[in-house]
Motif scaffolding. Structure first.
Motif, short mmCIF file in Angstrom:
data_model
loop_
_atom_site.label_atom_id
_atom_site.label_comp_id
_atom_site.label_asym_id
_atom_site.label_seq_id
_atom_site.Cartn_x
_atom_site.Cartn_y
_atom_site.Cartn_z
N ASP A 286 0.76 -1.05 0.18
CA ASP A 286 -0.18 0.05 -0.05
C ASP A 286 0.99 1.19 -0.04
O ASP A 286 0.63 2.13 -0.75
CB ASP A 286 -1.01 0.29 1.47
CG ASP A 286 -2.26 -0.99 1.10
OD1 ASP A 286 -2.28 -1.49 0.17
OD2 ASP A 286 -2.60 -1.41 2.11
N GLN B 10 2.73 1.95 -3.45
CA GLN B 10 1.65 2.37 -4.48
C GLN B 10 1.43 3.77 -4.41
O GLN B 10 1.28 4.49 -5.26
CB GLN B 10 0.26 1.57 -4.38
CG GLN B 10 0.49 0.04 -4.94
CD GLN B 10 -0.89 -0.77 -4.65
OE1 GLN B 10 -1.13 -1.71 -5.64
NE2 GLN B 10 -1.60 -0.52 -3.79
N ARG C 97 7.56 1.05 -14.82
CA ARG C 97 6.77 1.43 -13.38
C ARG C 97 5.71 0.32 -13.43
O ARG C 97 5.69 -0.46 -12.25
CB ARG C 97 5.84 2.66 -13.59
CG ARG C 97 7.01 4.04 -13.45
CD ARG C 97 6.25 5.14 -13.00
NE ARG C 97 6.76 6.35 -13.73
CZ ARG C 97 6.39 7.62 -13.10
NH1 ARG C 97 5.64 7.80 -12.45
NH2 ARG C 97 7.11 8.61 -13.52
N ARG C 98 4.96 0.09 -14.71
CA ARG C 98 4.02 -1.14 -14.41
C ARG C 98 4.53 -2.43 -14.05
O ARG C 98 3.88 -3.22 -13.00
CB ARG C 98 3.14 -1.03 -15.58
CG ARG C 98 2.10 -2.19 -15.64
CD ARG C 98 1.36 -1.92 -17.13
NE ARG C 98 1.96 -2.56 -18.15
CZ ARG C 98 2.66 -1.56 -19.20
NH1 ARG C 98 2.45 -0.29 -19.09
NH2 ARG C 98 3.33 -2.04 -20.09
N LEU D 1 5.37 -2.59 -10.36
CA LEU D 1 4.35 -2.60 -9.42
C LEU D 1 3.89 -3.82 -9.22
O LEU D 1 3.52 -4.76 -8.34
CB LEU D 1 3.35 -1.43 -9.85
CG LEU D 1 3.63 -0.27 -8.92
CD1 LEU D 1 2.60 0.79 -9.48
CD2 LEU D 1 3.70 -0.24 -7.62
N ARG E 201 3.71 -6.40 -6.40
CA ARG E 201 2.33 -6.88 -5.87
C ARG E 201 2.68 -8.63 -5.70
O ARG E 201 1.79 -9.09 -4.98
CB ARG E 201 1.31 -6.75 -6.97
CG ARG E 201 0.00 -6.76 -6.34
CD ARG E 201 -1.10 -6.09 -7.45
NE ARG E 201 -0.98 -4.50 -7.49
CZ ARG E 201 -0.41 -4.08 -8.51
NH1 ARG E 201 -0.21 -4.69 -9.73
NH2 ARG E 201 -0.65 -2.57 -8.39
#
Length: 289
Positions: A121, A124, A143-144, A147, A151
């Motif tokens: 959290d 993000q 970045r994608r 992340l 995750r």
């Protein structure tokens, strides 16, 4: 970052109180210690660079004013805390991953689910703030992928998975996560945090040179005054640039994926590159000014 050090110190205290001879440390346990130490060292680097960035920005403004420049309306927003807010929870997730591998390697239950969810959290939120300060931050694709990788690392360990299978299954996520962190710090001196700090540093150097230029035409200064000022400015400019520690951090992170794989495989020798990179990084930090 820091809570894991406290947990580690608490574990050392309990171990010292027990009358049990110390057991040899396996590769997975050694990996936990190394990643935890790297986490703490990166935190110290962020603190050091944040202080240095603030000092250089403030000095640049005051020196330009002293040289006859305009009074600045406001100082530029700091860059280092923005990058540090990404590194902090991301490295927490790397530490949790190492702890899970170590737990599974000894037959224990891998935990840290709540801590991993909280770290994700925070990561993000930090990533969403990354563009609030101008810099050559990671591309949207990096970045994608980063992340998505973190995750995946934050997810609970599936039932029945051993250390080797967990590490192998999450190796690609560790690599993508590290790629994001390296891009945030900067793969070269013109990108990421390194690029932003380089611009701050050059502005600071320019302000220092501006003082010398103003002194050159100041009729109230004697030749001795000018020489003393010249020597002071040159001694200041001779200091180490802020890029040294950040560049070494990129090299340290580059060695992390292979150490993760080695921990899962029980390969003690495979940790040597990461261990050497960590020792070099700590040495650089100890000398940073």
């Amino acid at each position: 970052m820091r809570r894991y050090l406290l947990l580690h110190l608490a574990g050392l205290t309990l171990a010292a109180c027990a009358a049990v001879p110390p057991q040899p440390q396996g590769p997975a346990e050694r990996h936990v210690a190394l990643v935890g130490t790297a986490d703490q060292a990166l935190g110290r680097m962020v603190d050091h660079l944040a202080l240095r960035e603030r000092t250089e920005v403030e000095q640049s403004a005051s020196l330009r004013f002293a040289s006859g420049g305009a009074v600045p309306r406001s100082l530029p927003a700091p860059t280092t805390p923005i990058a540090g807010a990404v590194l902090d929870p991301a490295m927490d997730l790397m530490v949790i991953e190492a702890q899970r591998i170590a737990a599974l390697s000894t037959g224990a239950t891998a935990g840290g689910d709540a801590e991993a969810a909280a770290a994700l959290d925070r990561l993000q939120v930090a990533m969403a703030r990354l563009g609030t300060v101008p810099a050559r931050w990671p591309s949207e694709a990096v970045r994608r992928r980063g992340l998505e990788a973190f995750r995946a690392l934050s997810q609970p360990v599936p039932a029945g998975v051993d250390a080797a299978r967990l590490a192998a299954g999450r190796q690609a996520s560790v690599e993508a996560g590290v790629a994001l962190l390296r891009a945030v710090i900067g793969e070269d001196a013109r990108s990421g945090l390194r690029g932003a700090l380089a611009q701050r540093h050059e502005a600071w150097r320019s302000a220092q040179r501006g003082v010398l230029e103003a002194a050159r035409t100041d009729r109230n200064l004697t030749p001795q005054d000018r020489m003393a000022l010249w020597n002071r400015v040159q001694a200041t400019l001779a200091g180490d640039p802020p890029d040294i520690a950040a560049a070494e951090a990129v090299s340290l992170l580059a060695a992390l994926p292979s150490a993760h794989a080695a921990a899962g495989a029980g390969d003690a020798a495979g940790l040597s590159s990461f261990e050497a990179s960590l020792a070099r990084f700590q040495s650089v930090l100890a000398q940073a000014r």
